[in-house]
Every structure is written in C-alpha cells, then in structure tokens.
Design a protein around this motif. Structure first.
Motif, PDB file in Angstrom:
ATOM      1  N   PRO A 165     -37.643 -16.720   0.753  1.00  0.00           N
ATOM      2  CA  PRO A 165     -37.302 -18.095   0.362  1.00  0.00           C
ATOM      3  C   PRO A 165     -36.802 -18.946   1.527  1.00  0.00           C
ATOM      4  N   VAL A 166     -36.032 -18.342   2.430  1.00  0.00           N
ATOM      5  CA  VAL A 166     -35.531 -19.098   3.581  1.00  0.00           C
ATOM      6  C   VAL A 166     -36.683 -19.487   4.505  1.00  0.00           C
ATOM      7  N   ALA A 167     -37.572 -18.527   4.777  1.00  0.00           N
ATOM      8  CA  ALA A 167     -38.724 -18.815   5.638  1.00  0.00           C
ATOM      9  C   ALA A 167     -39.607 -19.881   5.001  1.00  0.00           C
ATOM     10  N   TYR A 168     -39.771 -19.788   3.678  1.00  0.00           N
ATOM     11  CA  TYR A 168     -40.560 -20.801   2.980  1.00  0.00           C
ATOM     12  C   TYR A 168     -39.930 -22.181   3.124  1.00  0.00           C
ATOM     13  N   SER A 169     -38.610 -22.261   2.974  1.00  0.00           N
ATOM     14  CA  SER A 169     -37.923 -23.555   3.104  1.00  0.00           C
ATOM     15  C   SER A 169     -38.111 -24.136   4.495  1.00  0.00           C
ATOM     16  N   ILE A 170     -38.123 -23.271   5.516  1.00  0.00           N
ATOM     17  CA  ILE A 170     -38.327 -23.742   6.886  1.00  0.00           C
ATOM     18  C   ILE A 170     -39.740 -24.296   7.058  1.00  0.00           C
ATOM     19  N   VAL A 171     -40.733 -23.581   6.517  1.00  0.00           N
ATOM     20  CA  VAL A 171     -42.116 -24.051   6.601  1.00  0.00           C
ATOM     21  C   VAL A 171     -42.278 -25.364   5.841  1.00  0.00           C
ATOM     22  N   PHE A 172     -41.676 -25.438   4.648  1.00  0.00           N
ATOM     23  CA  PHE A 172     -41.728 -26.658   3.842  1.00  0.00           C
ATOM     24  C   PHE A 172     -41.139 -27.834   4.616  1.00  0.00           C
ATOM     25  N   ALA A 173     -40.020 -27.587   5.269  1.00  0.00           N
ATOM     26  CA  ALA A 173     -39.369 -28.634   6.052  1.00  0.00           C
ATOM     27  C   ALA A 173     -40.228 -29.054   7.242  1.00  0.00           C
ATOM     28  N   ALA A 174     -40.856 -28.091   7.901  1.00  0.00           N
ATOM     29  CA  ALA A 174     -41.711 -28.404   9.050  1.00  0.00           C
ATOM     30  C   ALA A 174     -42.908 -29.253   8.620  1.00  0.00           C
ATOM     31  N   ASN A 175     -43.477 -28.936   7.463  1.00  0.00           N
ATOM     32  CA  ASN A 175     -44.597 -29.725   6.960  1.00  0.00           C
ATOM     33  C   ASN A 175     -44.170 -31.152   6.644  1.00  0.00           C
ATOM     34  N   ALA A 176     -42.988 -31.290   6.031  1.00  0.00           N
ATOM     35  CA  ALA A 176     -42.465 -32.627   5.768  1.00  0.00           C
ATOM     36  C   ALA A 176     -42.225 -33.370   7.074  1.00  0.00           C
ATOM     37  N   GLY A 177     -41.814 -32.641   8.110  1.00  0.00           N
ATOM     38  CA  GLY A 177     -41.650 -33.255   9.428  1.00  0.00           C
ATOM     39  C   GLY A 177     -42.961 -33.785   9.974  1.00  0.00           C
ATOM     40  N   GLY A 178     -44.054 -33.067   9.721  1.00  0.00           N
ATOM     41  CA  GLY A 178     -45.367 -33.549  10.139  1.00  0.00           C
ATOM     42  C   GLY A 178     -45.737 -34.846   9.452  1.00  0.00           C
ATOM     43  N   MET A 179     -45.430 -34.950   8.150  1.00  0.00           N
ATOM     44  CA  MET A 179     -45.689 -36.189   7.422  1.00  0.00           C
ATOM     45  C   MET A 179     -44.841 -37.329   7.978  1.00  0.00           C
ATOM     46  N   THR A 180     -43.590 -37.033   8.275  1.00  0.00           N
ATOM     47  CA  THR A 180     -42.695 -38.051   8.816  1.00  0.00           C
ATOM     48  C   THR A 180     -43.190 -38.563  10.161  1.00  0.00           C
ATOM     49  N   LEU A 181     -43.568 -37.654  11.031  1.00  0.00           N
ATOM     50  CA  LEU A 181     -44.063 -38.037  12.352  1.00  0.00           C
ATOM     51  C   LEU A 181     -45.318 -38.891  12.236  1.00  0.00           C
ATOM     52  N   ALA A 182     -46.227 -38.509  11.343  1.00  0.00           N
ATOM     53  CA  ALA A 182     -47.456 -39.280  11.171  1.00  0.00           C
ATOM     54  C   ALA A 182     -47.160 -40.686  10.662  1.00  0.00           C
ATOM     55  N   ALA A 183     -46.204 -40.811   9.734  1.00  0.00           N
ATOM     56  CA  ALA A 183     -45.847 -42.130   9.216  1.00  0.00           C
ATOM     57  C   ALA A 183     -45.227 -43.000  10.302  1.00  0.00           C
ATOM     58  N   LEU A 184     -44.399 -42.410  11.159  1.00  0.00           N
ATOM     59  CA  LEU A 184     -43.788 -43.179  12.243  1.00  0.00           C
ATOM     60  C   LEU A 184     -44.834 -43.615  13.271  1.00  0.00           C
ATOM     61  N   VAL A 216     -49.633 -34.133   7.314  1.00  0.00           N
ATOM     62  CA  VAL A 216     -49.890 -35.156   8.333  1.00  0.00           C
ATOM     63  C   VAL A 216     -50.789 -36.246   7.746  1.00  0.00           C
ATOM     64  N   ALA A 217     -51.811 -35.825   7.020  1.00  0.00           N
ATOM     65  CA  ALA A 217     -52.720 -36.786   6.389  1.00  0.00           C
ATOM     66  C   ALA A 217     -51.978 -37.683   5.407  1.00  0.00           C
ATOM     67  N   GLN A 218     -51.023 -37.110   4.663  1.00  0.00           N
ATOM     68  CA  GLN A 218     -50.245 -37.913   3.726  1.00  0.00           C
ATOM     69  C   GLN A 218     -49.508 -39.040   4.450  1.00  0.00           C
ATOM     70  N   GLY A 219     -48.981 -38.738   5.623  1.00  0.00           N
ATOM     71  CA  GLY A 219     -48.260 -39.737   6.397  1.00  0.00           C
ATOM     72  C   GLY A 219     -49.142 -40.879   6.870  1.00  0.00           C
ATOM     73  N   LEU A 220     -50.439 -40.640   6.960  1.00  0.00           N
ATOM     74  CA  LEU A 220     -51.373 -41.677   7.392  1.00  0.00           C
ATOM     75  C   LEU A 220     -51.973 -42.462   6.226  1.00  0.00           C
ATOM     76  N   ILE A 221     -51.991 -41.866   5.045  1.00  0.00           N
ATOM     77  CA  ILE A 221     -52.699 -42.473   3.913  1.00  0.00           C
ATOM     78  C   ILE A 221     -51.770 -43.228   2.970  1.00  0.00           C
ATOM     79  N   ASN A 222     -50.717 -42.563   2.499  1.00  0.00           N
ATOM     80  CA  ASN A 222     -49.960 -43.062   1.345  1.00  0.00           C
ATOM     81  C   ASN A 222     -49.402 -44.466   1.522  1.00  0.00           C
TER      82      ASN A 222
END
Length: 415
Positions: free
Chosen positions: A256-275, A327-333
């Motif tokens: 669960p901890v490793a999953y939370s880290i991966v989940f957070a990293a993916n959200a970071g990719g969306m954030t970076l793409a939006a910025l 990342v795609a979500q950060g560019l589309i939504n």
C-alpha cells in the motif's frame, strides 16, 4: 507568487494571486474527498459488515453529488451572484463531512457522501465561474491551467495523507479532517472571493431561464465538442482511480505504501503537464496541446492493452502506461474546459455546470464499469483508456472542428 491575468468583468485590473489560490483550494475538494478516503475502503467494509461493492457505491454517490451540485450551482450563481452561493456550498460540504464522520451505517454514509459531493461540486463550479468572469482568451487558459497544475498537489498528497490518518487513528478522522478544511474554505469564500457577477449582468431566475441558457450552450457545436474532449478524458482518469490499486497491488505485488508513492508520482506528472500547458498558453495553439495529450493517452491505452493480453500486465508496462495517461490528463482536461467556456462567454455559470455535470457523471458511471472484469485483469481498464482517447479525439477533430475563416470565436484556434 502566482501569476496574475488580465481581467474583464465588473472591474478592470488583474486576477489576484490570493483569488487564484482560493479557487485552487476550492477545486481540491474532489481529489481530497476521493483519494484520502479510498485507502479506507477495507476498514469501512469491515466496520459496517458490508460488501466491498456497497462501500464503492459511496464513491459513486459522491460523484453523482458533484455532478448535480455543479449543474444546479452554476445557473443559480448566474442568477444570484457568486459570493454568497459559494459560501453556501462550502457550508454544506462542511456539514456533510461531519455527517460522514458520524455515520452509523453504510447507507447513511452514502447519503452524506452525496451531500458532500453536492456541496463540493456547487462550490467548485462557482469558483471556476469567478475565474471565467474575470479572465479571457489566453489568460483564461493560463489561469485555469495554473488552477489545475498547482491544484494537482492535492491528488499527490491525498493518498499519502489518508494512509497516515489510517495508521494513526481511523477512517472517520478522514472526514473530520475534510470538515476542518470545509471551515477554512468557508472563511476563504467570505473574505477573499469578490462578487464577480454584478446585478446588471445576472440572468433572470427560474427553470425557464436555466432551460434557455442550457439550450443556448448546448446548441453551440464547438462547445459540445470541447465538453466531449474534456469529459472523455475522465473515462480513463476514473478507470485509473478505480482499478489502479488492484492492478499494482493485487496483480503486481506492490505494498500500500509503494502504491501510494506511485499514485503520487503519477499525479505529479499530471501537475507538471498542466503547468507546462499554462506556460504554452498564447504561444502554442491550445488545440495542438490537446491533440498531443490525446495521442499520448491513446498510446498509453494501447500499451496497457498489449501488456494485459500478452504479458499478464507486467509492472513496468502498467506504471509507464499510468504515468503517460496522467501526463495526457494534464494536457487535455483544463484546456478542453477553457475552450468550452470561451465558446459561450455569456453563460459562464451554465457552461461550467454542464461541463461539470457531464464530467462527474462520467466518473460515477465509469468507476464501477472499470471493475467488471474482476481484480485480476487489466483488459477493461485498457479498453476504457483507448475508448476515452478515441472519443476525445472525435470531440476535437469533428465536433469542435475550427470555425470558417472570419467567424467569431472566444479563443481563436491559433491561440
């Protein structure tokens, strides 16, 4: 410090950084109320002695409330103004969060979650309408991408915060925490958000006026196209939210901890793409940015499907596909939503409400569909990723195809 944007509306000037920050805070309610709570599903099921599917319905009722709250809140604020209706939404969300925290059974929790989503969606759509009131053109795209990009911190920290709360206390503390945030949101709405819809610009009230406004925005083909662009991206996004834990934990053995880290990293990719998208506003065609995101999303879905069919969804394929999807979500939504709002600037509240209703209804429908294949296959997830990308492309290239030369547009296709 947050950049400001040129305004139009009740007063000339800029969109203050404090206002942008407040809208970011208001829009964080969805990821906070979703991602903080999802890790607690097993404990909620155990405490109430109910099935996992019944607990998952509390997520669906939240999404339904979010959609309905946006549908009602947007037009209501077009009639009554932004500020006090916004306060009402944050108060409802706070009270509903308390009800979630003290719920005696899963059915009361479902109802409280619906009301929590309704209040959160109401506040979210009005916060967005304030930005649409005050910014336009590339500035609108830039500010909305900043809202999404900086607001992307919420889905990064939410699962980690939820895991810490579960470790130290229990799942009910998650909702007490959300109630505390709701109180803070109410104070922000009272003391920071201005009234951006002066009386002379408000629409007459009543269902008849809402029906006319909804008919007006839905009769705009390009508006509908951009709604399809943004909402179709939600198909893959919430299929990911609903199934990624099973794919990464059950099928690939992540803790669960490793999953939370991966989940957070993916959200970071969306954030970076939006910025990055915010930086590109006014320099690169917004439609081109969306198209790049759609191609990335389609490639991610194809890779996930290949991995699911032929290689039993290896960890690297799953992680790479999920990161590319976010990342795609950060560019589309947000870009799709900004272009939709720009098509009908005379109805900012109604347009935001329609967009929000379609997006969050899509989320509520997709979440249970994504799990139909069970917890040991990624094929449904991959098919939803591909289907969402193709439908989004259809919205961009067919429904929202460029206007003929010389036709008026809220944001030009070359911006």
């Amino acid at each position: 410090m947050l950049p400001t944007a040129t305004t139009r509306g009740p007063s000339a000037g800029t969109v203050p950084a404090t206002l942008v920050a407040t809208v970011i805070f208001l829009t964080a309610v969805a990821p906070l109320a979703t991602d903080m709570y999802v890790p607690a599903f097993p404990r909620v099921s155990e405490e109430f002695g109910t099935t996992a599917s019944a607990v998952q319905l509390t997520l669906t009722t939240f999404f339904a409330g979010m959609g309905l709250g946006q549908l009602v809140g947007g037009p209501f604020s077009d009639q009554r103004g932004r500020r006090m209706p916004l306060v009402a939404g944050t108060v409802l969300m706070t009270v509903a969060s308390v009800a979630c925290a003290v719920a005696p059974d899963v059915w009361i929790l479902m109802l409280a979650r619906f009301l929590q989503g309704f209040g959160g969606g109401w506040a979210m759509v009005i916060g967005r309408a304030v930005i649409v009131d005050l910014a336009h053109g590339p500035q609108l795209v830039r500010v909305l991408n900043l809202v999404m990009g900086i607001g992307g911190v919420a889905p990064i920290i939410s699962p980690l915060l939820g895991a810490v709360i579960l470790q130290l206390t229990g799942w009910r503390m998650t909702f007490w925490s959300l109630a505390a945030l709701g109180i803070l949101m109410t104070f922000c709405a009272l003391f920071i958000v201005p009234e951006s819809m002066p009386p002379e610009k408000r629409h007459a009230g009543g269902l008849g006026e809402f029906g006319r406004a909804a008919k007006a925005v839905l009769s705009n083909r390009r508006f509908v196209g951009y709604v399809v662009v943004a909402s179709s991206a939600f198909i893959a996004l919430f299929a990911y939210v609903a199934t990624s834990a099973f794919i990464l934990q059950n099928m690939n053995g992540l803790s669960p901890v490793a999953y939370s880290i991966v989940f957070a990293a993916n959200a970071g990719g969306m954030t970076l793409a939006a910025l990055v998208s915010a930086r590109l506003a006014g320099r690169v065609s917004t439609r081109k940015v969306i198209f790049v995101g759609q191609i990335i999303a389609l490639a991610a879905g194809a890779a996930m499907l290949a991995g699911a069919l032929w290689w039993a969804t290896p960890l690297l394929v799953a992680m790479g596909s999920f990161f590319a999807l976010m990342v795609a979500q950060g560019l589309i939504n947000t870009n799709g939503g900004a272009l939709a709002s720009a098509e009908v600037p005379e109805h900012p509240g109604t347009s935001s409400a329609v967009l929000g209703l379609v997006q969050w209804t899509t989320a509520g429908v997709v979440a249970p569909i994504a799990g139909l294949g069970g917890s040991d296959t990624a094929v449904p997830m991959a098919l939803l990723m591909i289907g969402g990308a193709l439908l989004s492309l259809f919205g961009l290239l067919v429904l929202a195809r460029p206007q003929p030369a010389g036709a008026p547009a809220g944001i030009r296709d070359d911006e």
